[in-house]
Design a protein around this motif. Sequence first.
Motif, PDB file in Angstrom:
ATOM      1  N   ASP A 173       0.821  -1.202   0.000  1.00 47.72           N
ATOM      2  CA  ASP A 173       0.000   0.000   0.000  1.00 47.72           C
ATOM      3  C   ASP A 173       0.863   1.262   0.000  1.00 47.72           C
ATOM      4  OD1 ASP A 173       0.707   0.734   2.658  1.00 47.72           O
ATOM      5  OD2 ASP A 173      -0.974  -0.367   3.503  1.00 47.72           O
ATOM      6  N   GLU A 174       0.241   2.371  -0.301  1.00 46.36           N
ATOM      7  CA  GLU A 174       0.948   3.647  -0.463  1.00 46.36           C
ATOM      8  C   GLU A 174       1.676   4.076   0.813  1.00 46.36           C
ATOM      9  OE1 GLU A 174      -0.117   8.276  -1.540  1.00 46.36           O
ATOM     10  OE2 GLU A 174      -1.481   6.703  -2.223  1.00 46.36           O
ATOM     11  N   ARG A 175       1.048   3.877   1.958  1.00 45.46           N
ATOM     12  CA  ARG A 175       1.658   4.255   3.238  1.00 45.46           C
ATOM     13  C   ARG A 175       2.946   3.475   3.476  1.00 45.46           C
ATOM     14  NH1 ARG A 175       2.070   1.793   7.863  1.00 45.46           N
ATOM     15  NH2 ARG A 175       0.671   0.135   7.218  1.00 45.46           N
ATOM     16  N   LEU A 176       2.895   2.179   3.212  1.00 43.65           N
ATOM     17  CA  LEU A 176       4.067   1.335   3.413  1.00 43.65           C
ATOM     18  C   LEU A 176       5.167   1.672   2.404  1.00 43.65           C
ATOM     19  CD1 LEU A 176       5.002  -0.808   5.344  1.00 43.65           C
ATOM     20  CD2 LEU A 176       3.970  -2.539   3.880  1.00 43.65           C
ATOM     21  N   GLU A 177       4.777   1.958   1.165  1.00 44.23           N
ATOM     22  CA  GLU A 177       5.768   2.337   0.161  1.00 44.23           C
ATOM     23  C   GLU A 177       6.463   3.643   0.558  1.00 44.23           C
ATOM     24  OE1 GLU A 177       6.163   3.258  -4.592  1.00 44.23           O
ATOM     25  OE2 GLU A 177       4.899   1.606  -3.918  1.00 44.23           O
ATOM     26  N   LYS A 178       5.700   4.594   1.071  1.00 40.43           N
ATOM     27  CA  LYS A 178       6.303   5.855   1.535  1.00 40.43           C
ATOM     28  C   LYS A 178       7.296   5.596   2.663  1.00 40.43           C
ATOM     29  CE  LYS A 178       2.733   9.156   0.235  1.00 40.43           C
ATOM     30  NZ  LYS A 178       1.745  10.129   0.692  1.00 40.43           N
ATOM     31  N   ALA A 179       6.955   4.670   3.559  1.00 40.69           N
ATOM     32  CA  ALA A 179       7.853   4.326   4.668  1.00 40.69           C
ATOM     33  C   ALA A 179       9.144   3.700   4.137  1.00 40.69           C
ATOM     34  CB  ALA A 179       7.156   3.384   5.644  1.00 40.69           C
ATOM     35  N   VAL A 180       9.029   2.839   3.125  1.00 37.08           N
ATOM     36  CA  VAL A 180      10.208   2.209   2.522  1.00 37.08           C
ATOM     37  C   VAL A 180      11.105   3.267   1.887  1.00 37.08           C
ATOM     38  CG1 VAL A 180      10.992   0.704   0.629  1.00 37.08           C
ATOM     39  CG2 VAL A 180       9.153  -0.059   2.154  1.00 37.08           C
ATOM     40  N   VAL A 181      10.515   4.172   1.129  1.00 33.07           N
ATOM     41  CA  VAL A 181      11.292   5.218   0.449  1.00 33.07           C
ATOM     42  C   VAL A 181      11.955   6.137   1.476  1.00 33.07           C
ATOM     43  CG1 VAL A 181      11.136   7.215  -1.094  1.00 33.07           C
ATOM     44  CG2 VAL A 181       9.925   5.099  -1.657  1.00 33.07           C
ATOM     45  N   LYS A 182      11.220   6.513   2.500  1.00 30.23           N
ATOM     46  CA  LYS A 182      11.788   7.376   3.544  1.00 30.23           C
ATOM     47  C   LYS A 182      12.950   6.673   4.246  1.00 30.23           C
ATOM     48  CE  LYS A 182      10.576  10.178   7.521  1.00 30.23           C
ATOM     49  NZ  LYS A 182       9.529  10.585   8.452  1.00 30.23           N
ATOM     50  N   PHE A 183      12.795   5.380   4.502  1.00 30.28           N
ATOM     51  CA  PHE A 183      13.863   4.600   5.124  1.00 30.28           C
ATOM     52  C   PHE A 183      15.119   4.606   4.247  1.00 30.28           C
ATOM     53  CE2 PHE A 183      16.069   0.527   4.815  1.00 30.28           C
ATOM     54  CZ  PHE A 183      16.649   0.463   6.075  1.00 30.28           C
ATOM     55  N   VAL A 184      14.956   4.324   2.954  1.00 28.29           N
ATOM     56  CA  VAL A 184      16.117   4.255   2.054  1.00 28.29           C
ATOM     57  C   VAL A 184      16.781   5.630   1.940  1.00 28.29           C
ATOM     58  CG1 VAL A 184      16.903   3.739  -0.290  1.00 28.29           C
ATOM     59  CG2 VAL A 184      15.224   2.256   0.805  1.00 28.29           C
ATOM     60  N   LYS A 185      15.989   6.674   1.850  1.00 24.96           N
ATOM     61  CA  LYS A 185      16.558   8.026   1.797  1.00 24.96           C
ATOM     62  C   LYS A 185      17.372   8.305   3.058  1.00 24.96           C
ATOM     63  CE  LYS A 185      13.183  10.478  -1.076  1.00 24.96           C
ATOM     64  NZ  LYS A 185      12.136  11.530  -1.068  1.00 24.96           N
ATOM     65  N   THR A 186      16.832   7.929   4.191  1.00 28.07           N
ATOM     66  CA  THR A 186      17.512   8.147   5.475  1.00 28.07           C
ATOM     67  C   THR A 186      18.801   7.340   5.531  1.00 28.07           C
ATOM     68  OG1 THR A 186      15.377   8.551   6.543  1.00 28.07           O
ATOM     69  CG2 THR A 186      17.224   8.003   7.986  1.00 28.07           C
ATOM     70  N   LEU A 187      18.721   6.073   5.155  1.00 28.38           N
ATOM     71  CA  LEU A 187      19.896   5.199   5.178  1.00 28.38           C
ATOM     72  C   LEU A 187      20.977   5.707   4.234  1.00 28.38           C
ATOM     73  CD1 LEU A 187      21.024   2.475   6.267  1.00 28.38           C
ATOM     74  CD2 LEU A 187      20.020   1.408   4.237  1.00 28.38           C
ATOM     75  N   PHE A 188      20.597   6.024   2.996  1.00 31.58           N
ATOM     76  CA  PHE A 188      21.567   6.473   2.001  1.00 31.58           C
ATOM     77  C   PHE A 188      22.136   7.853   2.320  1.00 31.58           C
ATOM     78  CE2 PHE A 188      20.142   3.754  -1.900  1.00 31.58           C
ATOM     79  CZ  PHE A 188      20.487   2.603  -1.218  1.00 31.58           C
ATOM     80  N   SER A 189      21.483   8.586   3.198  1.00 30.15           N
ATOM     81  CA  SER A 189      21.998   9.892   3.615  1.00 30.15           C
ATOM     82  C   SER A 189      22.979   9.774   4.779  1.00 30.15           C
ATOM     83  CB  SER A 189      20.835  10.804   4.022  1.00 30.15           C
ATOM     84  OG  SER A 189      20.015  11.063   2.907  1.00 30.15           O
ATOM     85  N   GLY A 190      23.200   8.544   5.242  1.00 29.13           N
ATOM     86  CA  GLY A 190      24.173   8.322   6.305  1.00 29.13           C
ATOM     87  C   GLY A 190      23.597   8.418   7.702  1.00 29.13           C
ATOM     88  N   ARG A 191      22.291   8.477   7.821  1.00 31.45           N
ATOM     89  CA  ARG A 191      21.654   8.574   9.134  1.00 31.45           C
ATOM     90  C   ARG A 191      21.214   7.177   9.565  1.00 31.45           C
ATOM     91  NH1 ARG A 191      17.698  12.268   6.936  1.00 31.45           N
ATOM     92  NH2 ARG A 191      16.353  11.665   8.657  1.00 31.45           N
ATOM     93  N   TYR A 192      22.207   6.349   9.893  1.00 28.00           N
ATOM     94  CA  TYR A 192      21.993   4.932  10.148  1.00 28.00           C
ATOM     95  C   TYR A 192      21.136   4.666  11.378  1.00 28.00           C
ATOM     96  CZ  TYR A 192      26.018   5.149   7.074  1.00 28.00           C
ATOM     97  OH  TYR A 192      26.881   5.459   6.059  1.00 28.00           O
ATOM     98  N   LEU A 242      15.772   8.949  -4.853  1.00 28.41           N
ATOM     99  CA  LEU A 242      16.730   8.532  -3.841  1.00 28.41           C
ATOM    100  C   LEU A 242      18.058   9.262  -3.988  1.00 28.41           C
ATOM    101  CD1 LEU A 242      16.123   4.677  -3.965  1.00 28.41           C
ATOM    102  CD2 LEU A 242      15.091   6.351  -2.413  1.00 28.41           C
ATOM    103  N   PRO A 243      18.687   9.567  -2.868  1.00 28.11           N
ATOM    104  CA  PRO A 243      20.022  10.172  -2.956  1.00 28.11           C
ATOM    105  C   PRO A 243      21.055   9.108  -3.335  1.00 28.11           C
ATOM    106  CG  PRO A 243      19.459   9.759  -0.662  1.00 28.11           C
ATOM    107  CD  PRO A 243      18.243   9.403  -1.485  1.00 28.11           C
ATOM    108  N   GLU A 244      22.188   9.554  -3.786  1.00 26.77           N
ATOM    109  CA  GLU A 244      23.290   8.634  -4.037  1.00 26.77           C
ATOM    110  C   GLU A 244      23.710   8.050  -2.685  1.00 26.77           C
ATOM    111  OE1 GLU A 244      27.804   8.664  -5.878  1.00 26.77           O
ATOM    112  OE2 GLU A 244      26.595  10.474  -5.950  1.00 26.77           O
TER     113      GLU A 244
END
Length: 125
Positions: free
Chosen positions: A2-21, A110-112
């Motif tokens: 669902d859209e809510r879960l997809e947003k959570a996945v994208v936010k997680f990956v953005k956070t992870l790839f930004s170095g905020r482990y 997504l960020p690099e």
Amino acid sequence: MDERLEKAVVKFVKTLFSGRYSDAERMIESLESRAKSDSELKVARVLRGIHLSYTTDDAASLVFRAFTAEDPKSELEEYLKSMREANGTLEEASEVMEVWEAILRNFDKLPEPDRYRKRAEAGPS
């Protein structure tokens, strides 16, 4: 997914790839505690695996192989194509594929990945 879960996945990956482990790990914990279904718990486990693979530089992981490739988006598309073809033999792989498909659908947002950018800037060792 669902859209809510997809947003959570994208936010997680953005956070992870930004170095905020640590923030990314807290997001997983929050998703686990708010999970209303077995599927949501499985998505949280997939994200935990991505987090672990990424933060430990697991060279055998999908995140490493896809995002260190010359063309990460095409590489990820190829891996997903292979997963779809093998889906009949991959036991309970639907959440894994859903997470990676969500990442691919939102690839341009997504960020690099910071870990791989730092490695490229440092040059060959």
